[in-house]
Design a protein around this motif. Structure first.
Motif, PDB file in Angstrom:
ATOM      1  N   VAL A 147       0.763  -1.054  -0.045  1.00  9.01           N
ATOM      2  CA  VAL A 147       0.033  -0.169  -0.169  1.00  9.01           C
ATOM      3  C   VAL A 147       0.940   1.430   0.008  1.00  9.01           C
ATOM      4  CG1 VAL A 147      -1.852   1.256   1.264  1.00  9.01           C
ATOM      5  CG2 VAL A 147      -1.865  -1.205   1.171  1.00  9.01           C
ATOM      6  N   THR A 148       0.689   2.373  -0.850  1.00  9.21           N
ATOM      7  CA  THR A 148       1.194   3.463  -1.037  1.00  9.21           C
ATOM      8  C   THR A 148       1.321   4.249   0.736  1.00  9.21           C
ATOM      9  OG1 THR A 148      -0.354   4.508  -1.878  1.00  9.21           O
ATOM     10  CG2 THR A 148       0.985   3.702  -3.391  1.00  9.21           C
ATOM     11  N   ALA A 149       2.216   5.050   0.845  1.00  8.76           N
ATOM     12  CA  ALA A 149       2.335   5.758   2.073  1.00  8.76           C
ATOM     13  C   ALA A 149       1.137   6.860   2.125  1.00  8.76           C
ATOM     14  CB  ALA A 149       3.786   6.546   2.240  1.00  8.76           C
ATOM     15  N   ASP A 150       0.507   7.244   1.112  1.00 12.86           N
ATOM     16  CA  ASP A 150      -0.480   8.095   1.314  1.00 12.86           C
ATOM     17  C   ASP A 150      -1.903   7.130   1.169  1.00 12.86           C
ATOM     18  OD1 ASP A 150      -0.616   7.261  -1.306  1.00 12.86           O
ATOM     19  OD2 ASP A 150      -0.590   9.196  -2.182  1.00 12.86           O
ATOM     20  N   GLY A 151      -1.816   6.045   1.019  1.00 10.04           N
ATOM     21  CA  GLY A 151      -3.018   5.175   1.318  1.00 10.04           C
ATOM     22  C   GLY A 151      -3.987   5.242   0.080  1.00 10.04           C
ATOM     23  N   ALA A 152      -3.351   5.726  -0.826  1.00  8.61           N
ATOM     24  CA  ALA A 152      -4.188   5.921  -2.352  1.00  8.61           C
ATOM     25  C   ALA A 152      -4.104   4.683  -3.209  1.00  8.61           C
ATOM     26  CB  ALA A 152      -3.652   7.070  -3.125  1.00  8.61           C
ATOM     27  N   TYR A 153      -3.194   3.873  -3.284  1.00 13.02           N
ATOM     28  CA  TYR A 153      -3.077   2.640  -4.006  1.00 13.02           C
ATOM     29  C   TYR A 153      -2.673   1.458  -3.179  1.00 13.02           C
ATOM     30  CZ  TYR A 153      -3.756   6.287  -7.755  1.00 13.02           C
ATOM     31  OH  TYR A 153      -4.370   7.148  -8.326  1.00 13.02           O
ATOM     32  N   ALA A 154      -2.969   0.321  -3.894  1.00  7.32           N
ATOM     33  CA  ALA A 154      -2.419  -0.946  -3.508  1.00  7.32           C
ATOM     34  C   ALA A 154      -1.965  -1.808  -4.686  1.00  7.32           C
ATOM     35  CB  ALA A 154      -3.468  -1.711  -2.664  1.00  7.32           C
TER      36      ALA A 154
ATOM     37  N   ALA B 215      -1.162  -6.537  -9.899  1.00  2.00           N
ATOM     38  CA  ALA B 215      -2.468  -5.912  -9.942  1.00  2.00           C
ATOM     39  C   ALA B 215      -2.364  -4.578  -9.196  1.00  2.00           C
ATOM     40  CB  ALA B 215      -3.505  -6.684  -9.505  1.00  2.00           C
ATOM     41  N   ARG B 216      -3.147  -3.245  -9.935  1.00  2.00           N
ATOM     42  CA  ARG B 216      -3.033  -2.087  -9.131  1.00  2.00           C
ATOM     43  C   ARG B 216      -4.641  -1.929  -8.727  1.00  2.00           C
ATOM     44  NH1 ARG B 216      -3.711   3.468 -11.988  1.00  2.00           N
ATOM     45  NH2 ARG B 216      -3.990   2.179 -13.653  1.00  2.00           N
ATOM     46  N   TYR B 217      -4.765  -1.531  -7.558  1.00  2.00           N
ATOM     47  CA  TYR B 217      -6.156  -0.973  -6.930  1.00  2.00           C
ATOM     48  C   TYR B 217      -5.921   0.187  -6.587  1.00  2.00           C
ATOM     49  CZ  TYR B 217      -6.761  -6.056  -6.684  1.00  2.00           C
ATOM     50  OH  TYR B 217      -6.751  -7.471  -6.716  1.00  2.00           O
ATOM     51  N   ALA B 218      -7.201   1.182  -6.708  1.00  2.00           N
ATOM     52  CA  ALA B 218      -7.509   2.261  -6.259  1.00  2.00           C
ATOM     53  C   ALA B 218      -7.869   2.054  -4.828  1.00  2.00           C
ATOM     54  CB  ALA B 218      -8.272   3.309  -6.986  1.00  2.00           C
ATOM     55  N   ILE B 219      -7.602   2.517  -3.543  1.00  2.46           N
ATOM     56  CA  ILE B 219      -8.105   2.426  -2.508  1.00  2.46           C
ATOM     57  C   ILE B 219      -9.141   3.556  -2.069  1.00  2.46           C
ATOM     58  CG2 ILE B 219      -7.558   2.500   0.195  1.00  2.46           C
ATOM     59  CD1 ILE B 219      -4.815   1.412  -0.656  1.00  2.46           C
ATOM     60  N   GLU B 220     -10.193   3.276  -1.780  1.00  2.00           N
ATOM     61  CA  GLU B 220     -11.298   4.498  -1.627  1.00  2.00           C
ATOM     62  C   GLU B 220     -12.081   4.235  -0.514  1.00  2.00           C
ATOM     63  OE1 GLU B 220     -12.559   4.148  -6.541  1.00  2.00           O
ATOM     64  OE2 GLU B 220     -13.941   2.921  -5.017  1.00  2.00           O
ATOM     65  N   ALA B 221     -12.964   5.251  -0.003  1.00  2.95           N
ATOM     66  CA  ALA B 221     -13.656   5.261   1.165  1.00  2.95           C
ATOM     67  C   ALA B 221     -12.749   5.064   2.483  1.00  2.95           C
ATOM     68  CB  ALA B 221     -14.722   4.332   0.999  1.00  2.95           C
TER      69      ALA B 221
ATOM     70  N   LEU C 172     -11.327  -1.535  -1.920  1.00  4.18           N
ATOM     71  CA  LEU C 172     -10.399  -1.744  -3.130  1.00  4.18           C
ATOM     72  C   LEU C 172     -11.211  -1.713  -4.234  1.00  4.18           C
ATOM     73  CD1 LEU C 172      -8.011  -4.461  -1.801  1.00  4.18           C
ATOM     74  CD2 LEU C 172      -7.668  -1.974  -1.975  1.00  4.18           C
ATOM     75  N   ARG C 173     -10.537  -1.268  -5.496  1.00  7.12           N
ATOM     76  CA  ARG C 173     -11.098  -1.001  -6.634  1.00  7.12           C
ATOM     77  C   ARG C 173     -10.010  -1.554  -7.802  1.00  7.12           C
ATOM     78  NH1 ARG C 173     -11.946   3.032 -10.682  1.00  7.12           N
ATOM     79  NH2 ARG C 173     -11.295   4.615  -9.018  1.00  7.12           N
ATOM     80  N   LEU C 174     -10.090  -2.755  -8.395  1.00  7.88           N
ATOM     81  CA  LEU C 174      -9.308  -3.051  -9.398  1.00  7.88           C
ATOM     82  C   LEU C 174      -9.035  -2.008 -10.568  1.00  7.88           C
ATOM     83  CD1 LEU C 174      -7.118  -5.229 -10.029  1.00  7.88           C
ATOM     84  CD2 LEU C 174      -9.150  -6.559 -11.226  1.00  7.88           C
ATOM     85  N   LEU C 175      -7.780  -1.635 -10.881  1.00  2.33           N
ATOM     86  CA  LEU C 175      -7.747  -0.729 -11.990  1.00  2.33           C
ATOM     87  C   LEU C 175      -7.109  -1.519 -13.138  1.00  2.33           C
ATOM     88  CD1 LEU C 175      -6.328   2.249  -9.995  1.00  2.33           C
ATOM     89  CD2 LEU C 175      -8.583   1.971 -10.877  1.00  2.33           C
TER      90      LEU C 175
END
Length: 400
Positions: free
Chosen positions: A306-313, A324-330, A335-338
């Protein structure tokens, strides 16, 4: 479950070379953490503190884990450097005298490196980085240790014995050396999941609160939460979280907000969002999601970052051979698979960020290579940074 030998010379254990995995996941509902309504896709605002400083220009150290007791394996801990701007890796020899160093971790003060010795008579080894002197080894009390981590206080080393399904704690003294084991717990309950012959502890890490440590066990389909005594180094179980039967959980990574975590299921080829209660150490595992692996591909997800800013996994997919790249939301609850990108290697066993988060390293076990990717700070997109670096049976890459 699986095939192969149990860590004998020249043979591959199930941990070392995953064969056919048995056991289909039963359809059992597990409550998911509550999430707010769907939101417009966008990247969370980057906190000012999370913005990396200027990338250093001097080469940085890179340590490489391998197996020394298999054909084509290494002869110890691989030594290398990398360019923090371009990701270019340059080999610098080998630290010999450390057997089967398949997973590596560094002390918070950066002065001591720790390695598991993934053998039937498992142990952990400490290495002083200033002069690369081996400070000694200690028994983990189990077989096939495959993961270790250092408590954020720097006082305790946590290790997971895969083959015997146990977790251990060792004290760390002021020099970085290890003392005699203060705790050893074998996962005896619940019973092994479908296709498993026993517990298989795969990871042992500290929760965001610091007072709880969590052990992921592939064999029992369970994440165990323990309270770690800060002065004695003893463990008291406080909670269990169960995946769907046969999921085979492998790796857990926390969101920087501290209330959510993400779990990779090796056998089920899924990931899940988990809610975490720092006060009690209790984890609640949500519904399984896709790893992005192609239909019909036999895939074993390995490790999440997970990125340090919590934006992506990011998730390493062994078999599909992708990241695999995920957007971290809410705020971490979703997790939303990009997308997925080729890892440019075979069987990415482990992934790690450089300290500034600008590079992602992938250790590719079967191809014996380390791939390096640049991480776009805004989109989270990954781009291969040059040709992968050859490293025998690369199972761990630790950039400092």
């Amino acid at each position: 479950m699986g095939s192969g030998t149990d860590g004998t010379r020249g043979g591959w254990s199930r941990r070392r070379f995953v064969g056919a995995l048995a056991g289909a996941a039963a359809v059992v509902a597990v409550p998911a953490p509550a999430a707010p309504p769907a939101e417009r896709p966008h990247r969370a605002a980057r906190p000012a503190a999370a913005t990396p400083a200027k990338t250093p220009s001097a080469p940085r150290p890179l340590y490489l884990g391998t197996y020394t007791s298999v054909d084509g394996g290494g002869t110890g801990i691989g030594l290398a450097t990398y360019d923090p701007a371009t990701g270019l890796i340059t080999g610098a020899g080998t630290l010999t005298g450390v057997a089967d160093p398949s997973y590596l971790a560094v002390h918070p003060d950066g002065r001591t490196l720790y390695a598991v010795n993934e053998r039937t008579d498992g142990s952990v080894t400490a290495v002083r980085l200033a002069d690369r002197r081996i400070l000694g080894s200690r028994s983990t009390g189990g077989a096939g240790p495959c993961h270790l981590s250092v408590h954020p206080t720097g006082r305790w080393l946590l290790s997971a014995n895969y083959t015997s399904g146990s977790v251990a704690v060792h004290p760390i003294d002021a020099t970085g050396a290890l003392g005699e084991r203060t705790a050893l717990v074998t996962h005896s309950s619940p019973a092994p999941g479908p296709g498993q012959q026993g517990p298989h502890a795969h990871q042992f890490i500290t929760g965001p609160d610091g007072g709880h440590v969590l052990a992921v066990d592939l064999g029992t389909d369970t994440v165990y939460s323990y309270r770690l005594d800060p002065t004695q180094g003893t463990l008291t179980e406080v909670a269990q979280a169960h995946t769907k039967p046969g999921a085979g959980p492998r790796h857990l990574t926390f969101h920087p907000g501290g209330r959510y975590a993400y779990l990779a299921d090796e056998v089920g080829d899924t990931v899940s969002v988990c809610a975490y209660d720092p006060a009690t150490g209790r984890l609640t595992i949500g519904e399984p999601q896709s790893t992005g692996s192609a239909a019909g591909t036999t895939n074993y997800p390995a490790q999440l970052l997970v990125t340090a800013d919590g934006a992506y996994a990011y998730l390493a997919n062994r078999g599909d051979n992708t990241l695999a790249r995920y957007a971290i939301e809410a705020d971490g609850a979703r997790l939303r698979l990009l997308d997925t990108v080729p890892v440019h290697g075979d069987f990415p066993r482990q992934i790690a960020f450089s300290p500034d988060g600008r590079l992602l390293f992938a250790a590719n076990q079967r191809s014996g290579t380390v791939s390096v990717f640049t991480v776009d700070p805004d989109s989270g997109e990954l781009r291969l940074a040059g040709e992968p670096f050859a490293s025998p049976v690369a199972v761990c890459a630790l950039p400092l």
